[in-house]
Design a protein around this motif. Structure first.
Motif, PDB file in Angstrom:
ATOM      1  N   GLN A 183      -5.043   7.539   0.094  1.00  0.00           N
ATOM      2  CA  GLN A 183      -4.542   8.860   0.624  1.00  0.00           C
ATOM      3  C   GLN A 183      -3.577   9.330  -0.442  1.00  0.00           C
ATOM      4  N   ASP A 220      -6.318  15.363   1.854  1.00  0.00           N
ATOM      5  CA  ASP A 220      -6.420  14.282   2.565  1.00  0.00           C
ATOM      6  C   ASP A 220      -7.400  14.841   3.491  1.00  0.00           C
ATOM      7  N   TYR A 280      -8.458  10.351  11.571  1.00  0.00           N
ATOM      8  CA  TYR A 280      -8.118  11.568  10.579  1.00  0.00           C
ATOM      9  C   TYR A 280      -9.395  12.607  10.642  1.00  0.00           C
ATOM     10  N   VAL A 313      -0.404   9.399   6.401  1.00  0.00           N
ATOM     11  CA  VAL A 313      -1.625   9.881   6.862  1.00  0.00           C
ATOM     12  C   VAL A 313      -1.558  10.146   8.415  1.00  0.00           C
TER      13      VAL A 313
END
Lengths: 512, 131
Positions: free
Chosen positions: A143, A150, A384, A439
């Motif tokens: 990251q 990202d 994510y 993140v």
């Protein structure tokens, strides 16, 4: 009697004889950082040779009658006729954890005044890249802490992702933010005591930069507490071209130590355009034939053999990785020049920074349409991936439609909605320098955007709203963020908690 | 350098015919010089300079220069010749030269190789540390 004594004495002499054999040559000419040497018949390619007065050089041109040696020290201390000795050693640099927190030159010698580097091992600067068998596909994320990267151009450990753009478009900032984010994550990981946590060590190689810029980078890294996990290898503009040519290879050797010992490392080459220029200068004075843009014929190999050394190794080979973020400076936003196209074809993707976007205030100025990550999406965490999956496409469509935004009143509802979402997404991805976002927080921000919590927020207030979300999830909503980080997925339970926290944030934001 | 290539190539051929039994033959060299004087090739001085350089280099290959500080016996010189024959597989002519800068000991140079066992060479590491 005396003959007996002589006999014994002769035997002792045989035992204690300490004859040193050396292979020598003589400087026949000396100019522009290159010494032509007659002799040195046994010298190896890339071998270090020793001049008088503790000056060293590398044998780069092995010809029939003479050897072209690039001098890596003070040339004014040498003269024609001086003796040159072989060292029988390939150029090596110290490696290991003792280098963390240190600033070194291209040969690994300390420049920070903190005393000698207590390293027990050295690695040759030029090494063969790992072959096919010890490698493994990229499957772990690295990251950067920069949401635009990202989310849309994810990078994995062991990947080579090029950062490319005109001068002053924020290339170095991305690299430094990535280092800072690794340091933040390392600290967090070590604090958590998670046995599976794998820290990422960083190596920043400054090639041909101004000393003042290097100093600024060092100050930023020190202020962020990132130097504990970072090595700075410098070959500034004032250094001779040989050092500028060697610095990336030295940095890579330092990174390889981490990789080969089962650890993860990140290496930044800032920048390879200047590296190619230094190599061109060296090649021209070595009288090597020049090709396109006066670069020598092996300028592709110069970068391919460097970047191939970054890899992700399989478990049998220790499971370490070396991620490379080379930087290339373009002229007038043209990525089709010689060196940029070379490096684009070697790397696993590129983050293209657009000067126009930068001047419009979109920072980081990532051009979504021309940026790509060929392997990194496999490394994104599930949670994510779920929220960021469509963002790149949405934003690329927005950039295409943005040209029509001046005719907004004539547009259909769907296009208008796409434009509105696009504007909001652009604002969300704006991020100040030296403030990487973890993140889990990035996931919450994108989840909130995708679930309509920001639909009624004015575009001009989006930056404030994003900042407010980050603050909320770093404080009051910390538990939800921590859960996302630990589970790495958005299960029903996590989504329910996230929804409740988002509603809470929305209330507090609307009231403010 | 590229402009001298032809002259260097020609000088190499001259050297080839100057060698007999692995060594430069003075009679052959004299004959070659006579012939060149009669029929000078293009860029004659350059050819001669290149030829001289190559001849010097060739002679260096089978000539050992024994530098010494203090006396050295004939027996030692003979032993050295034998030792060098073992190493290089050819006859090496040993010439001697007195060199007080060694302080004590010897230095033998054969071509690009230098064998040294002297006080000055032993002091070299100390010098590097002090620099």
């Amino acid at each position: 009697m005396s003959s007996v004594v002589e006999q014994i004495q002769s035997e002792i002499n045989k035992l204690t004889t300490n004859t040193q054999k050396s292979n020598v040559g003589v400087i026949t000419s000396l100019a522009d950082g290159v010494a032509n040497v007659e002799g040195l018949s046994g010298v190896m390619f890339n071998e270090m040779v020793e001049f008088p007065n503790n000056v060293f050089g590398i044998a780069l041109n092995l010809e029939e009658d003479e050897v072209g040696v690039v001098v890596m020290g003070d040339m004014s201390r040498l003269k024609e006729g001086d003796e040159v000795k072989r060292t029988e050693k390939l150029l090596s640099v110290p490696v290991g954890k003792a280098l963390l927190g240190r600033v070194t030159d291209a040969l690994g010698a300390p420049l920070d005044g903190k005393g000698p580097i207590n390293s027990e091992e050295t690695y040759a600067v030029e090494r063969i890249a790992p072959g096919i068998i010890p490698r493994k596909s990229v499957d772990q994320p690295l990251q950067t802490g920069i949401m635009a990267i990202d989310a849309m151009i994810p990078i994995g450990r062991g990947q080579r992702e090029l950062i490319i753009g005109d001068r002053a478009t924020g290339k170095t900032t991305i690299a430094i933010d990535t280092i800072i984010n690794q340091s933040n994550m390392n600290k967090q990981g070590e604090k958590s005591g998670d046995p599976d946590f794998r820290p990422v060590y960083s190596i920043y190689v400054a090639i041909g930069q101004k000393n003042s810029n290097i100093m600024r980078t060092l100050k930023v890294l020190e202020a962020a507490g990132a130097m504990d996990y970072t090595v700075l290898v410098t070959a500034p503009a004032a250094d001779n071209p040989a050092n500028q040519y060697l610095a990336p290879y030295s940095g890579t050797a330092m990174g390889e130590w981490f990789m080969e010992n089962g650890m993860d490392a990140l290496i930044i080459y800032d920048d390879l355009s200047k590296h190619a220029v230094a190599y061109r200068q060296m090649s021209l004075i070595l009288k090597r034939p020049s090709g396109r843009e006066a670069y020598p014929g092996d300028v592709f190999y110069l970068h391919s053999r460097l970047l191939e050394r970054s890899a992700r190794l399989n478990q049998d080979s220790g499971g370490g990785s070396l991620t490379a973020l080379p930087i290339i400076e373009t002229q007038g936003g043209d990525p089709s020049a010689y060196i940029p196209t070379n490096v684009i074809s070697i790397t696993d993707g590129q983050v293209f920074l657009d000067a126009d976007l930068f001047n419009q205030g979109v920072r980081p100025a990532v051009s979504v349409g021309t940026s790509v990550s060929r392997v990194g999406s496999a490394a994104q965490i599930k949670a994510y991936k779920k929220v960021a999956g469509k963002v790149k496409l949405q934003l690329a469509q927005f950039r295409e439609l943005a040209a029509f935004s001046q005719f907004e009143s004539d547009l259909d509802a769907k296009t208008k909605s796409q434009l509105e979402t696009g504007k909001r997404t652009v604002e969300i991805f704006k991020q100040p320098a030296s403030s990487p976002i973890p993140v889990e927080i990035q996931t919450t921000v994108l989840w909130i955007l995708q679930n309509g919590f920001l639909d009624d927020v004015d575009v001009k207030d989006m930056v404030d709203a994003t900042r407010s979300i980050i603050e909320y999830f770093e404080t009051r909503g910390e538990a939800v963020a921590a859960k996302i980080l630990s589970t790495k997925s958005l299960g029903d339970e996590v989504v329910a908690e996230l929804k409740s926290a988002s509603e809470d944030w929305k209330r507090s934001f609307s009231n403010s | 350098m590229a402009g001298n290539r032809k002259q260097i190539e020609f000088a190499k051929k001259l050297l080839e015919i100057s060698i007999e039994d692995g060594e430069v033959n003075p009679e052959r060299v004299s004959a070659i010089l006579e012939e060149l004087k009669k029929n000078p090739p293009a860029k004659y001085p350059k050819v001669l300079r290149a030829y001289l350089k190559l001849v010097k280099k060739e002679i260096k290959k089978y000539t050992a220069v024994l530098e010494h500080s203090g006396a050295i016996s004939d027996k030692a010189i003979l032993e050295l010749g034998k030792e060098l024959f073992e190493i290089y597989g050819r006859r090496i002519h040993v010439t001697t030269k007195s060199s007080e800068e060694l302080i004590a000991g010897v230095r033998v140079s054969v071509g690009d190789d230098v064998y040294e066992n002297s006080i000055i060479s032993r002091m070299q590491p100390l010098r590097s540390i002090s620099l």
